[in-house]
Motif scaffolding. Sequence first.
Motif, PDB file in Angstrom:
ATOM      1  N   ALA A  88      34.307  29.173  51.596  1.00 51.80           N
ATOM      2  CA  ALA A  88      35.441  28.290  51.895  1.00 51.80           C
ATOM      3  C   ALA A  88      36.207  28.780  53.119  1.00 51.80           C
ATOM      4  CB  ALA A  88      36.364  28.212  50.681  1.00 51.80           C
ATOM      5  N   LEU A  89      36.470  30.087  53.168  1.00 53.73           N
ATOM      6  CA  LEU A  89      37.192  30.635  54.315  1.00 53.73           C
ATOM      7  C   LEU A  89      36.386  30.469  55.594  1.00 53.73           C
ATOM      8  CD1 LEU A  89      39.510  32.227  55.609  1.00 53.73           C
ATOM      9  CD2 LEU A  89      38.315  34.338  54.956  1.00 53.73           C
ATOM     10  N   ARG A  90      35.103  30.739  55.538  1.00 52.09           N
ATOM     11  CA  ARG A  90      34.276  30.644  56.738  1.00 52.09           C
ATOM     12  C   ARG A  90      34.206  29.210  57.254  1.00 52.09           C
ATOM     13  NH1 ARG A  90      29.538  35.025  57.381  1.00 52.09           N
ATOM     14  NH2 ARG A  90      29.869  34.248  59.494  1.00 52.09           N
ATOM     15  N   ALA A  91      34.176  28.241  56.357  1.00 52.59           N
ATOM     16  CA  ALA A  91      34.138  26.840  56.785  1.00 52.59           C
ATOM     17  C   ALA A  91      35.424  26.465  57.520  1.00 52.59           C
ATOM     18  CB  ALA A  91      33.923  25.935  55.578  1.00 52.59           C
ATOM     19  N   LEU A  92      36.566  26.866  56.977  1.00 52.68           N
ATOM     20  CA  LEU A  92      37.838  26.574  57.633  1.00 52.68           C
ATOM     21  C   LEU A  92      37.960  27.341  58.947  1.00 52.68           C
ATOM     22  CD1 LEU A  92      40.212  26.588  54.529  1.00 52.68           C
ATOM     23  CD2 LEU A  92      39.679  24.620  55.966  1.00 52.68           C
ATOM     24  N   ALA A  93      37.518  28.590  58.946  1.00 52.60           N
ATOM     25  CA  ALA A  93      37.602  29.403  60.163  1.00 52.60           C
ATOM     26  C   ALA A  93      36.728  28.824  61.274  1.00 52.60           C
ATOM     27  CB  ALA A  93      37.184  30.837  59.862  1.00 52.60           C
ATOM     28  N   GLU A  94      35.543  28.359  60.929  1.00 55.05           N
ATOM     29  CA  GLU A  94      34.671  27.766  61.943  1.00 55.05           C
ATOM     30  C   GLU A  94      35.324  26.539  62.553  1.00 55.05           C
ATOM     31  OE1 GLU A  94      30.118  26.038  62.474  1.00 55.05           O
ATOM     32  OE2 GLU A  94      30.776  26.845  60.536  1.00 55.05           O
ATOM     33  N   ALA A  96      38.462  26.005  62.787  1.00 53.74           N
ATOM     34  CA  ALA A  96      39.625  26.445  63.559  1.00 53.74           C
ATOM     35  C   ALA A  96      39.237  27.257  64.791  1.00 53.74           C
ATOM     36  CB  ALA A  96      40.556  27.270  62.676  1.00 53.74           C
ATOM     37  N   GLY A  97      37.952  27.558  64.944  1.00 50.47           N
ATOM     38  CA  GLY A  97      37.503  28.356  66.084  1.00 50.47           C
ATOM     39  C   GLY A  97      37.853  29.814  65.984  1.00 50.47           C
ATOM     40  N   VAL A  98      37.844  30.343  64.749  1.00 48.01           N
ATOM     41  CA  VAL A  98      38.209  31.740  64.501  1.00 48.01           C
ATOM     42  C   VAL A  98      37.043  32.449  63.828  1.00 48.01           C
ATOM     43  CG1 VAL A  98      39.803  33.264  63.260  1.00 48.01           C
ATOM     44  CG2 VAL A  98      40.649  31.147  64.279  1.00 48.01           C
ATOM     45  N   ALA A  99      36.728  33.646  64.266  1.00 48.16           N
ATOM     46  CA  ALA A  99      35.681  34.446  63.637  1.00 48.16           C
ATOM     47  C   ALA A  99      36.264  35.276  62.506  1.00 48.16           C
ATOM     48  CB  ALA A  99      35.028  35.361  64.667  1.00 48.16           C
ATOM     49  N   VAL A 100      35.606  35.276  61.353  1.00 43.95           N
ATOM     50  CA  VAL A 100      35.945  36.174  60.248  1.00 43.95           C
ATOM     51  C   VAL A 100      35.034  37.386  60.373  1.00 43.95           C
ATOM     52  CG1 VAL A 100      36.182  36.411  57.745  1.00 43.95           C
ATOM     53  CG2 VAL A 100      36.525  34.167  58.834  1.00 43.95           C
ATOM     54  N   VAL A 101      35.598  38.592  60.436  1.00 39.36           N
ATOM     55  CA  VAL A 101      34.788  39.745  60.853  1.00 39.36           C
ATOM     56  C   VAL A 101      34.763  40.912  59.866  1.00 39.36           C
ATOM     57  CG1 VAL A 101      35.093  39.173  63.292  1.00 39.36           C
ATOM     58  CG2 VAL A 101      36.677  40.772  62.201  1.00 39.36           C
ATOM     59  N   TYR A 102      35.443  40.809  58.734  1.00 34.47           N
ATOM     60  CA  TYR A 102      35.371  41.901  57.764  1.00 34.47           C
ATOM     61  C   TYR A 102      35.741  41.405  56.383  1.00 34.47           C
ATOM     62  CZ  TYR A 102      40.531  42.293  58.112  1.00 34.47           C
ATOM     63  OH  TYR A 102      41.880  42.048  58.090  1.00 34.47           O
ATOM     64  N   LEU A 103      35.512  42.254  55.387  1.00 39.67           N
ATOM     65  CA  LEU A 103      35.839  41.959  53.997  1.00 39.67           C
ATOM     66  C   LEU A 103      36.800  43.009  53.471  1.00 39.67           C
ATOM     67  CD1 LEU A 103      35.265  40.412  51.302  1.00 39.67           C
ATOM     68  CD2 LEU A 103      33.440  42.070  50.890  1.00 39.67           C
ATOM     69  N   LYS A 104      37.886  42.542  52.858  1.00 35.07           N
ATOM     70  CA  LYS A 104      38.780  43.438  52.131  1.00 35.07           C
ATOM     71  C   LYS A 104      39.121  42.787  50.796  1.00 35.07           C
ATOM     72  CE  LYS A 104      43.372  45.379  51.716  1.00 35.07           C
ATOM     73  NZ  LYS A 104      44.745  45.523  52.234  1.00 35.07           N
ATOM     74  N   PRO A 105      38.625  43.321  49.678  1.00 34.16           N
ATOM     75  CA  PRO A 105      38.964  42.735  48.382  1.00 34.16           C
ATOM     76  C   PRO A 105      40.448  42.882  48.084  1.00 34.16           C
ATOM     77  CG  PRO A 105      37.759  44.796  48.110  1.00 34.16           C
ATOM     78  CD  PRO A 105      37.738  44.482  49.570  1.00 34.16           C
ATOM     79  N   HIS A 106      40.925  42.019  47.189  1.00 34.03           N
ATOM     80  CA  HIS A 106      42.356  41.971  46.881  1.00 34.03           C
ATOM     81  C   HIS A 106      42.671  42.639  45.546  1.00 34.03           C
ATOM     82  CE1 HIS A 106      46.379  40.370  46.138  1.00 34.03           C
ATOM     83  NE2 HIS A 106      45.948  39.982  44.955  1.00 34.03           N
ATOM     84  N   GLY A 107      43.829  43.258  45.497  1.00 33.46           N
ATOM     85  CA  GLY A 107      44.482  43.637  44.249  1.00 33.46           C
ATOM     86  C   GLY A 107      43.638  44.419  43.271  1.00 33.46           C
ATOM     87  N   ALA A 108      43.550  43.884  42.045  1.00 37.57           N
ATOM     88  CA  ALA A 108      42.825  44.572  40.980  1.00 37.57           C
ATOM     89  C   ALA A 108      41.354  44.746  41.325  1.00 37.57           C
ATOM     90  CB  ALA A 108      42.975  43.801  39.672  1.00 37.57           C
ATOM     91  N   LEU A 109      40.773  43.772  41.998  1.00 40.13           N
ATOM     92  CA  LEU A 109      39.373  43.872  42.406  1.00 40.13           C
ATOM     93  C   LEU A 109      39.168  45.065  43.339  1.00 40.13           C
ATOM     94  CD1 LEU A 109      36.521  42.650  42.389  1.00 40.13           C
ATOM     95  CD2 LEU A 109      37.265  41.133  44.242  1.00 40.13           C
ATOM     96  N   TYR A 110      40.071  45.240  44.274  1.00 39.38           N
ATOM     97  CA  TYR A 110      40.047  46.384  45.204  1.00 39.38           C
ATOM     98  C   TYR A 110      40.140  47.699  44.437  1.00 39.38           C
ATOM     99  CZ  TYR A 110      41.760  49.139  49.303  1.00 39.38           C
ATOM    100  OH  TYR A 110      41.953  50.063  50.303  1.00 39.38           O
ATOM    101  N   ASN A 111      41.134  47.802  43.566  1.00 43.30           N
ATOM    102  CA  ASN A 111      41.366  49.055  42.862  1.00 43.30           C
ATOM    103  C   ASN A 111      40.202  49.413  41.933  1.00 43.30           C
ATOM    104  OD1 ASN A 111      43.912  49.487  44.038  1.00 43.30           O
ATOM    105  ND2 ASN A 111      44.918  48.198  42.522  1.00 43.30           N
ATOM    106  N   GLN A 112      39.666  48.410  41.239  1.00 40.05           N
ATOM    107  CA  GLN A 112      38.533  48.670  40.351  1.00 40.05           C
ATOM    108  C   GLN A 112      37.310  49.128  41.136  1.00 40.05           C
ATOM    109  OE1 GLN A 112      39.083  44.866  37.857  1.00 40.05           O
ATOM    110  NE2 GLN A 112      37.680  46.104  36.639  1.00 40.05           N
ATOM    111  N   ALA A 113      37.046  48.441  42.256  1.00 39.10           N
ATOM    112  CA  ALA A 113      35.858  48.779  43.044  1.00 39.10           C
ATOM    113  C   ALA A 113      35.976  50.153  43.691  1.00 39.10           C
ATOM    114  CB  ALA A 113      35.621  47.710  44.110  1.00 39.10           C
ATOM    115  N   CYS A 114      37.203  50.609  43.925  1.00 39.43           N
ATOM    116  CA  CYS A 114      37.379  51.969  44.454  1.00 39.43           C
ATOM    117  C   CYS A 114      36.983  53.015  43.412  1.00 39.43           C
ATOM    118  CB  CYS A 114      38.825  52.179  44.884  1.00 39.43           C
ATOM    119  SG  CYS A 114      39.227  51.446  46.493  1.00 39.43           S
ATOM    120  N   ARG A 115      37.048  52.653  42.112  1.00 38.98           N
ATOM    121  CA  ARG A 115      36.734  53.595  41.034  1.00 38.98           C
ATOM    122  C   ARG A 115      35.337  53.401  40.441  1.00 38.98           C
ATOM    123  NH1 ARG A 115      41.278  51.239  38.616  1.00 38.98           N
ATOM    124  NH2 ARG A 115      39.886  50.666  36.911  1.00 38.98           N
ATOM    125  N   GLU A 116      34.870  52.137  40.383  1.00 38.94           N
ATOM    126  CA  GLU A 116      33.679  51.804  39.610  1.00 38.94           C
ATOM    127  C   GLU A 116      32.489  51.540  40.525  1.00 38.94           C
ATOM    128  OE1 GLU A 116      34.638  48.581  36.986  1.00 38.94           O
ATOM    129  OE2 GLU A 116      36.532  49.509  36.347  1.00 38.94           O
TER     130      GLU A 116
END
Length: 239
Positions: A88-94, A96-116
């Motif tokens: 969804a983000l990539r479709a809107l970004a395309e 809008a003429g904007v490149a999406v260039v990295y991934l950063k998970p949010h919130g609980a997903l970020y914290n869990q993935a740092c541990r698990e």
Amino acid sequence: MWIDLNADVAEGIGNEAELLPLVTSANVACAGHAGSPSDIWRTLHLARQYGVVVGAHPGYFDREHFGRRELLLSAEQLRAELLFQIAALRALAEAAGVAVVYLKPHGALYNQACREETLAELLVACAKQQDWPIVALPGSQLEKCARRQGVRLVREGFADRRYSPDGSLVPRSNPEAFVTDPTEAAKQVLCLVEQQGIETVCVHGDRPGVVEFTRSLREELGRHGLEIAPWFRAMPTRT
């Protein structure tokens, strides 16, 4: 020395017009944990206007808790939710003429993935599929998995959160979890850069007073000789 300054945006707060001129990269929510397609659309155009690097910021579909409640999902369910948000983000970004260039998970997903490890492997594989770096805490499972899978990890620190002795973030339930003084925040950032090689530092776009905090933080970092510059040196927009 230099540091990238990132912010979580497009979460329905509505302060992007003031916040984006102060940062160098934007973690754009994908309407999973918060925000809407129109929030994303406006944010992408502002990022293009100010030359801000854009990354995907997917989280759990848990809007009631702003994606900050840890969940136990099957690998297939989580993978589907991540791919849905990213697409969804990539479709809107395309559009809008904007490149999406990295991934950063949010919130609980970020914290869990740092541990698990299992969750970290899934997120890193998702970033690898998109040919993106992933942004995460140094020394985390995400960093270890990124190294194994040959994915670049961008080491992240936090300006407005305090750390536990083990390097994790102090839980939000703790009244001492947040740094509100820009001078203290700048000293913390300097330590993170010097001691852990941090490349990017986050401010949370939903925090009250975040615009003034970020403006003052930039001034404090400048006084200490730390240049604000994007970790991703290419321009985020295209014609």
